[in-house]
Design a protein around this motif. Structure first.
Motif, PDB file in Angstrom:
ATOM      1  N   ASN A 190      19.008  68.371  52.944  1.00  0.00           N
ATOM      2  CA  ASN A 190      19.835  68.482  51.740  1.00  0.00           C
ATOM      3  C   ASN A 190      21.046  67.586  51.962  1.00  0.00           C
ATOM      4  O   ASN A 190      21.928  67.910  52.752  1.00  0.00           O
ATOM      5  CB  ASN A 190      20.266  69.937  51.526  1.00  0.00           C
ATOM      6  N   ARG A 191      21.078  66.448  51.282  1.00  0.00           N
ATOM      7  CA  ARG A 191      22.129  65.454  51.476  1.00  0.00           C
ATOM      8  C   ARG A 191      23.235  65.553  50.414  1.00  0.00           C
ATOM      9  O   ARG A 191      24.040  64.644  50.267  1.00  0.00           O
ATOM     10  CB  ARG A 191      21.546  64.035  51.439  1.00  0.00           C
ATOM     11  N   SER A 192      23.251  66.646  49.665  1.00  0.00           N
ATOM     12  CA  SER A 192      24.248  66.780  48.601  1.00  0.00           C
ATOM     13  C   SER A 192      25.657  66.902  49.189  1.00  0.00           C
ATOM     14  O   SER A 192      25.833  67.300  50.350  1.00  0.00           O
ATOM     15  CB  SER A 192      23.951  68.004  47.729  1.00  0.00           C
ATOM     16  N   TYR A 208      21.454  54.224  48.406  1.00  0.00           N
ATOM     17  CA  TYR A 208      20.509  55.215  47.881  1.00  0.00           C
ATOM     18  C   TYR A 208      21.183  56.573  47.706  1.00  0.00           C
ATOM     19  O   TYR A 208      21.109  57.199  46.644  1.00  0.00           O
ATOM     20  CB  TYR A 208      19.304  55.335  48.820  1.00  0.00           C
ATOM     21  N   HIS A 209      21.839  57.040  48.749  1.00  0.00           N
ATOM     22  CA  HIS A 209      22.431  58.376  48.663  1.00  0.00           C
ATOM     23  C   HIS A 209      23.654  58.402  47.752  1.00  0.00           C
ATOM     24  O   HIS A 209      23.849  59.366  47.013  1.00  0.00           O
ATOM     25  CB  HIS A 209      22.748  58.908  50.067  1.00  0.00           C
ATOM     26  N   ARG A 210      24.435  57.356  47.737  1.00  0.00           N
ATOM     27  CA  ARG A 210      25.572  57.307  46.801  1.00  0.00           C
ATOM     28  C   ARG A 210      25.089  57.366  45.371  1.00  0.00           C
ATOM     29  O   ARG A 210      25.693  58.022  44.524  1.00  0.00           O
ATOM     30  CB  ARG A 210      26.391  56.034  47.009  1.00  0.00           C
ATOM     31  N   MET A 263      25.304  62.170  50.505  1.00  0.00           N
ATOM     32  CA  MET A 263      25.828  61.558  51.718  1.00  0.00           C
ATOM     33  C   MET A 263      24.652  61.191  52.627  1.00  0.00           C
ATOM     34  O   MET A 263      23.657  61.911  52.664  1.00  0.00           O
ATOM     35  CB  MET A 263      26.705  62.562  52.480  1.00  0.00           C
ATOM     36  N   PRO A 264      24.772  60.101  53.383  1.00  0.00           N
ATOM     37  CA  PRO A 264      23.718  59.768  54.356  1.00  0.00           C
ATOM     38  C   PRO A 264      23.596  60.859  55.429  1.00  0.00           C
ATOM     39  O   PRO A 264      24.559  61.571  55.732  1.00  0.00           O
ATOM     40  CB  PRO A 264      24.217  58.464  54.990  1.00  0.00           C
ATOM     41  N   GLY A 265      22.438  60.982  56.004  1.00  0.00           N
ATOM     42  CA  GLY A 265      22.172  62.015  56.992  1.00  0.00           C
ATOM     43  C   GLY A 265      23.098  61.975  58.194  1.00  0.00           C
ATOM     44  O   GLY A 265      23.371  63.008  58.805  1.00  0.00           O
ATOM     45  N   PRO A 313       9.539  59.540  57.312  1.00  0.00           N
ATOM     46  CA  PRO A 313       8.844  58.679  56.334  1.00  0.00           C
ATOM     47  C   PRO A 313       9.769  57.749  55.545  1.00  0.00           C
ATOM     48  O   PRO A 313       9.290  56.896  54.799  1.00  0.00           O
ATOM     49  CB  PRO A 313       8.177  59.673  55.367  1.00  0.00           C
ATOM     50  N   CYS A 314      11.073  57.887  55.708  1.00  0.00           N
ATOM     51  CA  CYS A 314      12.009  57.112  54.882  1.00  0.00           C
ATOM     52  C   CYS A 314      11.924  55.611  55.205  1.00  0.00           C
ATOM     53  O   CYS A 314      12.070  55.217  56.360  1.00  0.00           O
ATOM     54  CB  CYS A 314      13.433  57.603  55.106  1.00  0.00           C
ATOM     55  N   PRO A 315      11.749  54.770  54.181  1.00  0.00           N
ATOM     56  CA  PRO A 315      11.685  53.319  54.397  1.00  0.00           C
ATOM     57  C   PRO A 315      13.058  52.694  54.646  1.00  0.00           C
ATOM     58  O   PRO A 315      13.141  51.518  54.988  1.00  0.00           O
ATOM     59  CB  PRO A 315      11.088  52.800  53.080  1.00  0.00           C
ATOM     60  N   ARG A 316      14.141  53.476  54.473  1.00  0.00           N
ATOM     61  CA  ARG A 316      15.505  52.953  54.661  1.00  0.00           C
ATOM     62  C   ARG A 316      16.056  53.219  56.054  1.00  0.00           C
ATOM     63  O   ARG A 316      17.162  52.776  56.368  1.00  0.00           O
ATOM     64  CB  ARG A 316      16.439  53.564  53.603  1.00  0.00           C
ATOM     65  N   LYS A 317      15.301  53.918  56.897  1.00  0.00           N
ATOM     66  CA  LYS A 317      15.808  54.233  58.243  1.00  0.00           C
ATOM     67  C   LYS A 317      16.187  52.963  58.998  1.00  0.00           C
ATOM     68  O   LYS A 317      15.382  52.025  59.102  1.00  0.00           O
ATOM     69  CB  LYS A 317      14.750  54.990  59.060  1.00  0.00           C
ATOM     70  N   GLY A 318      17.408  52.914  59.490  1.00  0.00           N
ATOM     71  CA  GLY A 318      17.897  51.757  60.232  1.00  0.00           C
ATOM     72  C   GLY A 318      18.479  50.662  59.352  1.00  0.00           C
ATOM     73  O   GLY A 318      19.070  49.722  59.856  1.00  0.00           O
ATOM     74  N   ASN A 334      20.644  59.332  63.332  1.00  0.00           N
ATOM     75  CA  ASN A 334      20.261  60.704  63.666  1.00  0.00           C
ATOM     76  C   ASN A 334      19.358  61.317  62.602  1.00  0.00           C
ATOM     77  O   ASN A 334      19.021  62.491  62.676  1.00  0.00           O
ATOM     78  CB  ASN A 334      21.504  61.586  63.859  1.00  0.00           C
ATOM     79  N   CYS A 335      18.963  60.521  61.621  1.00  0.00           N
ATOM     80  CA  CYS A 335      18.138  61.060  60.535  1.00  0.00           C
ATOM     81  C   CYS A 335      16.731  61.342  61.053  1.00  0.00           C
ATOM     82  O   CYS A 335      16.085  60.475  61.641  1.00  0.00           O
ATOM     83  CB  CYS A 335      18.086  60.079  59.371  1.00  0.00           C
ATOM     84  N   THR A 336      16.254  62.563  60.795  1.00  0.00           N
ATOM     85  CA  THR A 336      14.928  62.947  61.284  1.00  0.00           C
ATOM     86  C   THR A 336      13.861  62.859  60.199  1.00  0.00           C
ATOM     87  O   THR A 336      12.716  63.257  60.428  1.00  0.00           O
ATOM     88  CB  THR A 336      14.961  64.386  61.851  1.00  0.00           C
TER      89      THR A 336
HETATM   90  S1  SF4 Z   1      19.765  59.472  55.459  1.00  0.00           S
HETATM   91 FE1  SF4 Z   1      18.369  59.294  53.708  1.00  0.00          FE
HETATM   92  S2  SF4 Z   1      18.144  57.117  53.251  1.00  0.00           S
HETATM   93 FE2  SF4 Z   1      19.114  57.331  55.261  1.00  0.00          FE
HETATM   94  S3  SF4 Z   1      17.425  57.155  56.700  1.00  0.00           S
HETATM   95 FE3  SF4 Z   1      17.729  59.337  56.292  1.00  0.00          FE
HETATM   96  S4  SF4 Z   1      16.399  59.902  54.558  1.00  0.00           S
HETATM   97 FE4  SF4 Z   1      16.556  57.648  54.692  1.00  0.00          FE
END
Ligand code: SF4
Length: 64
Positions: free
Chosen positions: A53-55, A32-34, A39-41, A19-24, A14-16
């Motif tokens: 804001n993933r804090s 990355y988020h840890r 927290m992941p999106g 541009p993130c290279p980690r999507k999927g 559900n991450c919008t």
């Molecule tokens: S939650 Fe963060 S790392 Fe994961 S796909 Fe979205 S932006 Fe990328």
């Protein structure tokens, strides 16, 4: 190493932040988020995710 589940994961992601290279690639997303005390999106509500804001404090606020 290639992720064998990327296409399947993308159907559930559900991450919008496009541009993130980690999507999927959920394992990289979590690491990355840890590493940033975040927290992941996918843990956020639709509105919470949209803030990018993933804090942890944003996560708690999202579910209050
Ligand atoms: S939650 Fe963060 S790392 Fe994961 S796909 Fe979205 S932006 Fe990328």
């Amino acid at each position: 190493m290639d992720c064998n589940f990327k296409e399947k994961n993308l159907t559930r992601c559900n991450c919008t932040y496009d541009p993130c290279p980690r999507k999927g690639i959920c394992c990289e997303c979590i690491v990355y988020h840890r590493s940033n005390n975040e927290m992941p999106g996918c843990y956020f509500s639709k509105a919470g995710e949209a803030t990018y804001n993933r804090s942890i404090s944003a996560f708690i606020k999202d579910y209050r």
